[in-house]
Design an enzyme around this catalytic site. Sequence first.
Site, PDB file in Angstrom:
ATOM      1  N   PRO A   2       0.785  -1.110  -0.135  1.00  0.00           N
ATOM      2  CG  PRO A   2      -1.131  -1.469   1.641  1.00  0.00           C
ATOM      3  CD  PRO A   2       0.332  -2.134   0.975  1.00  0.00           C
ATOM      4  CD  GLU A   3       2.287   3.056  -4.520  1.00  0.00           C
ATOM      5  OE1 GLU A   3       2.339   4.230  -4.865  1.00  0.00           O
ATOM      6  OE2 GLU A   3       2.494   2.024  -5.197  1.00  0.00           O
ATOM      7  CG  HIS A  93      -3.959 -15.468   6.789  1.00  0.00           C
ATOM      8  ND1 HIS A  93      -2.649 -16.026   6.814  1.00  0.00           N
ATOM      9  CD2 HIS A  93      -4.546 -15.693   5.756  1.00  0.00           C
ATOM     10  CE1 HIS A  93      -2.697 -17.028   5.764  1.00  0.00           C
ATOM     11  NE2 HIS A  93      -3.722 -16.812   5.112  1.00  0.00           N
TER      12      HIS A  93
END
Length: 272
Positions: A2-3, A93
Amino acid sequence: MPELPEVETVVRGLRSLITGQTIQRVEVYREKTVPGSTPQAFAAAVQGRTIESVTRRAKYLLFQLQPESLLLGHLRMTGKFVVTDPPSEPAPHDRAWFWLGNSQVLIFTDMRNFGTLELFPSATEIPKLQVLGPEPLTEDFNTRYLYPRLKASSKEIKPFLLDQRLVAGIGNIYASEILFASGVLPQRNSHSLKKKEVQAVVENTRRILLSAIEYNGTSVSDFRQVDEKTGEFQNFLQVYDRESQPCPRCAVPLQRIVQQQRSTFFCIGCQK
């Protein structure tokens, strides 16, 4: 990974859901998630604190806690936060659960287990934040800042934009999009850019990042918002992941090269 737009989207989603909530209990399910600590020590240090604010610096999430401390989160490749009613048991997870005062739980889940959660006394005591460059959506990121640094650099322009010490938050997807919009080849030497081209890079950086935030980021792989919805900006990408497809401007097939082990997409007809 992710940016800036994706992390900003997560921050805005969390801010409306958990600000003001007190962390009643914490369970950490993977020690790797809390580097420099143990699951037990991390949980003991965080529980009982109230989430005062949720902000962002580059690709980091900053949870300001009271009594005063700062929880630093990094999503890495596949990390995400979800706020929900407590499930019956952790999913495979899930890496950490934070039980909140409103009877909901903040879950940090991470399929590849690269994401991290770290507790610090304050932001000023986090070395990795102190070396970051300016935020590209602030007034500090402008042609006056960028032009002399490009002139002094031997890097190609795409890797330059990915250097978090020079510009904070830009990643692989948006660097390709910014350079296409600016008409600059990604393999150009940084010092070769003219001032007019630098101005275009600055303006397109701001425009593209703001547009991506408006559309809740780009989901090309694992990114999801806090409510598990995907972003929508992938529908507006011009070159990223479009190898061999016609350029949206000139119809020349788009090309792909590898720079620093990352894919770069561009148009040989439109970018000089």
